[in-house]
Design a protein around this motif. Structure first.
Motif, short mmCIF file in Angstrom:
data_model
loop_
_atom_site.label_atom_id
_atom_site.label_comp_id
_atom_site.label_asym_id
_atom_site.label_seq_id
_atom_site.Cartn_x
_atom_site.Cartn_y
_atom_site.Cartn_z
N ALA A 407 0.82 -1.21 0.00
CA ALA A 407 0.00 0.00 0.00
C ALA A 407 0.85 1.26 0.00
O ALA A 407 0.36 2.34 -0.33
N ARG A 408 2.13 1.14 0.38
CA ARG A 408 3.02 2.30 0.43
C ARG A 408 4.46 1.82 0.25
O ARG A 408 4.74 0.62 0.37
N ASP A 409 5.36 2.76 -0.03
CA ASP A 409 6.78 2.42 -0.06
C ASP A 409 7.17 1.81 1.28
O ASP A 409 6.75 2.29 2.34
N THR A 410 7.99 0.75 1.23
CA THR A 410 8.40 0.06 2.46
C THR A 410 9.91 -0.06 2.46
O THR A 410 10.50 -0.72 1.60
N GLU A 411 10.55 0.59 3.44
CA GLU A 411 12.01 0.56 3.54
C GLU A 411 12.45 -0.44 4.60
O GLU A 411 11.89 -0.48 5.71
#
Length: 669
Positions: A407-411
């Motif tokens: 659902a979102r950028d994941t670092e």
């Protein structure tokens, strides 16, 4: 004898020294001394790689760099190598090699041109020796700067990965290359009239180091003797340089977590190549950063290193598996710690081909036949660690578990961890886990990987057989990594029984199974970075200047190949290397050539074969020497069979020949 070299800020006087040590062993050294009357610090690079040709050509630019900036630099040959006295029977030669280094530092510190402060630095082997000698605490030692160094020779070196024997590396360019390198003669103009006596002694007494490595198949006193994870013994400031694509990526993070002294880590996207020339880049002037370290801790100058956050890390963004390999997408960032305080562990569960954040409600079993050549798709990409290489070919022979689109950028930043409940039909099996980033179009990029020989599940110091069908709890880390998974991408875990050709294939045909249930949930845990970081400043790293060297050094591009025979279901991996080092002033040339091959078949994975061929040719004014090592390592289910021959010619005529034939029992590998 000394020669003046025009330098950057100072002229450099290059001298050859013979440094005395206990036991009447003289160590050959090249001193790069800045001109001037003021005493200066002295830093040492200490390796067995021959400072007067092979290592000198690859690293003397660092010694020039330091000397031009007011720091004396020494390249030092390990006993029994290059132009030092003695002979070399093993890697690191504990405890003599470390004691020799201690003595050399203290002798250098007493010289009138030295201010009494010494440092140790270097890449790979020289980085290891810096860590080892620092643990002996020489009084003059004020700081160290190891680059791409390890703290665990058994699992994090070129020997046993996750308790499994390294594959072609066991007779590869390092292991077999040290046989020919150690057979080369010392130089008469460096060692005097006894050079041939010394050379003869080495040819008669040196042993291939790789034999002992094959014999020591579990962790224990042999691997631990060289002062491994004794972090509390290091009492001087340490600057670490590491690479996300390097073989030794994990040790850098462990040292930073354990050290209780002033410390700094610069972590880039690099493989096992100096950061000013590494691909993928960005490339940096890493010697400037080390010089700041020396000036601060050895010369008492305020350079600002104490005012900066201790971590300078390259954050890697997603890259397609077919992307160019010259630059890793990403950016530099300061951190106060690794893992950062804002890191939160996030767990996904492996069930029915899916990665799901909800724990399993019922039992799932995934099964795949063991295919011994999984891993071939990684060959030649990003150092075999973190980088390019479409994973579809590996995943076709693996059990895969894939998340929904993010659902979102994941670092992530740190060590991914897996907990798997596994079973097999064989008494010995490996479980290789690949973490991949899957784009919306299906392209799968390797992020990092890890492996465990399940017979070492209760400790690397023992080998316990597996019972067919029994479910075992296996927990282990993957390699440390920085990576940003973009929004709409998916996270994938691929599990197989092989990492060919990096790991020697386990011997038995079998089925591998991953079990997940409410009572035993197999899972992946990622170190996810959340929230805002507390450091607002950005690192300012310089681009690298041109190198300066006494040598002309030519390195040809590495050639790698993969061949598959459909009829016999056999995979063959190959690698070729070649380089030439020329010293115009001394009229010497050394040519290095190497070939490694490895073959494994799906019908009988026990019958794997690795072959190696390595040649060093030295040409001097009145001497031509050719050293050729040829090795074959093959296996069956119960043993390894090694046949290694070293031939040495002098001026075209046979001079020395030795052969080693060994049958070595296989301890559940």
């Amino acid at each position: 004898m000394s020669v003046r070299q025009a330098g950057g800020t100072l002229e450099v006087n290059v001298q050859h020294l013979l440094i005395p040590t206990r036991g009447d062993i003289g160590l050959s050294a090249n001193l790069f001394l800045p001109e001037g009357d003021r005493p200066v610090p002295c830093v040492v690079e200490y390796t067995p790689y021959r400072k007067d040709d092979l290592r000198g050509a690859a690293r003397d630019f660092g010694s020039f760099y330091f000397a031009e900036r007011g720091i004396a630099a020494v390249q030092l040959d390990v006993r029994g190598t290059g132009n030092s006295d003695g002979f070399a029977t093993d890697e690191y030669q504990y405890p003599q090699e470390q004691q020799d280094g201690f003595d050399a530092l203290e002798w250098l510190a007493r010289q009138p041109w030295c201010n009494g402060k010494t440092g140790l630095w270097g890449t790979s082997y020289a980085g290891f020796t810096a860590l080892q000698i620092a643990q002996l605490q020489p009084p003059s030692l004020g700081a160290i700067a190891p680059i791409y160094a390890t703290d665990d020779r058994y699992t994090d070196d070129m020997h046993f990965r996750g308790g499994a024997l390294n594959g072609w590396s066991v007779i590869g360019s390092y292991a077999l290359g040290m046989v020919t390198r150690n057979a080369l003669p010392p130089y008469p103009d460096r060692t005097g009239d006894h050079w041939e006596v010394l050379w003869r002694q080495r040819l008669e007494r040196n042993e291939p180091w790789l034999i002992r490595w094959l014999e020591e198949q579990v962790d224990g006193p042999y691997w631990r003797s060289t002062l491994a994870r004794m972090y509390e013994r290091v009492t001087v400031p340490m600057l670490l340089l590491g690479g996300w694509a390097d073989f030794y990526v994990n040790a850098s993070l462990r040292w930073m977590q354990q050290l209780r002294v002033p410390k700094k880590l610069i972590m880039g996207p690099w493989p096992h190549t100096p950061p000013d020339a590494a691909t993928p880049g960005p490339q940096i002037d890493f010697l400037h950063e080390i010089t700041r370290w020396w000036k601060q801790w050895l010369a008492g100058e305020e350079t600002g290193v104490r005012d900066e956050p201790p971590i300078t890390v390259y954050i890697q963004r997603y890259r397609r598996p077919d992307a160019p390999t010259d630059l890793a997408p990403g950016y530099w960032r300061f951190e106060e710690a690794l893992p950062p305080e804002r890191m939160r562990e996030r767990t996904w569960f492996l069930a029915g081909g899916a990665l799901d954040e909800a724990p399993p409600l019922e039992e799932h079993v995934s099964q795949r036949a063991y295919v011994p050549y999984v891993g071939f798709a990684d060959l030649g990409f990003g150092g075999g660690r973190s980088g390019w290489g479409e994973q579809g070919a590996n995943e076709a022979f693996s059990m895969t578990f894939t998340s929904p689109p993010l659902a979102r950028d994941t670092e992530i930043l740190g060590f991914p961890r897996v907990l798997i409940y596994a079973s097999t039909d064989a008494e010995a099996a490996c479980f290789a886990v690949r973490l991949c980033d899957v784009a919306p179009d299906g392209a799968s990029t390797l992020v990092c990987k890890g492996l465990l020989n399940a017979t070492r599940r209760d400790g690397m110091d023992r080998a316990d057989p597996l019972l067919p069908g029994k479910v075992y709890r296996l927990a282990f880390d993957l390699d440390a990594v920085s990576w940003i998974f973009p929004k709409e991408h998916r996270i994938r875990v691929a599990i197989s029984g092989a990492d060919f050709p990096e790991v020697w294939p386990s011997p038995h045909r079998s089925a591998l199974r991953i079990h997940t249930a409410p009572s035993h949930p197999s899972s992946l845990t990622l170190p996810v970075v959340t929230g805002e970081r507390g450091v607002s400043a950005e690192p300012a790293l310089r681009p690298p200047p041109p190198r300066r060297s006494q040598f002309a050094h030519t390195v040809e591009p590495v050639k790698t190949s993969i061949t598959y025979d459909v009829t016999s279901q056999t995979m063959i991996a190959g690698r070729e290397l070649r380089e030439t080092v020329r010293d115009p002033a001394r009229e010497t040339t050394v040519t290095s050539e190497h070939r490694t091959g490895m073959r494994v078949g799906a019908v009988d994975p026990a019958a794997a074969v690795a072959t190696g061929w390595d040649r060093r040719t030295l040409r001097a004014r009145d001497l031509t020497v050719e050293c050729t090592a040829v090795a074959e390592l093959r296996s069956d289910a119960g043993s390894f069979f090694l046949d290694l021959t070293l031939d040495v010619t002098r001026d075209g005529a046979p001079y020395s020949r030795r052969r080693w034939v060994r049958t070595i029992p296989r301890r559940l590998l």
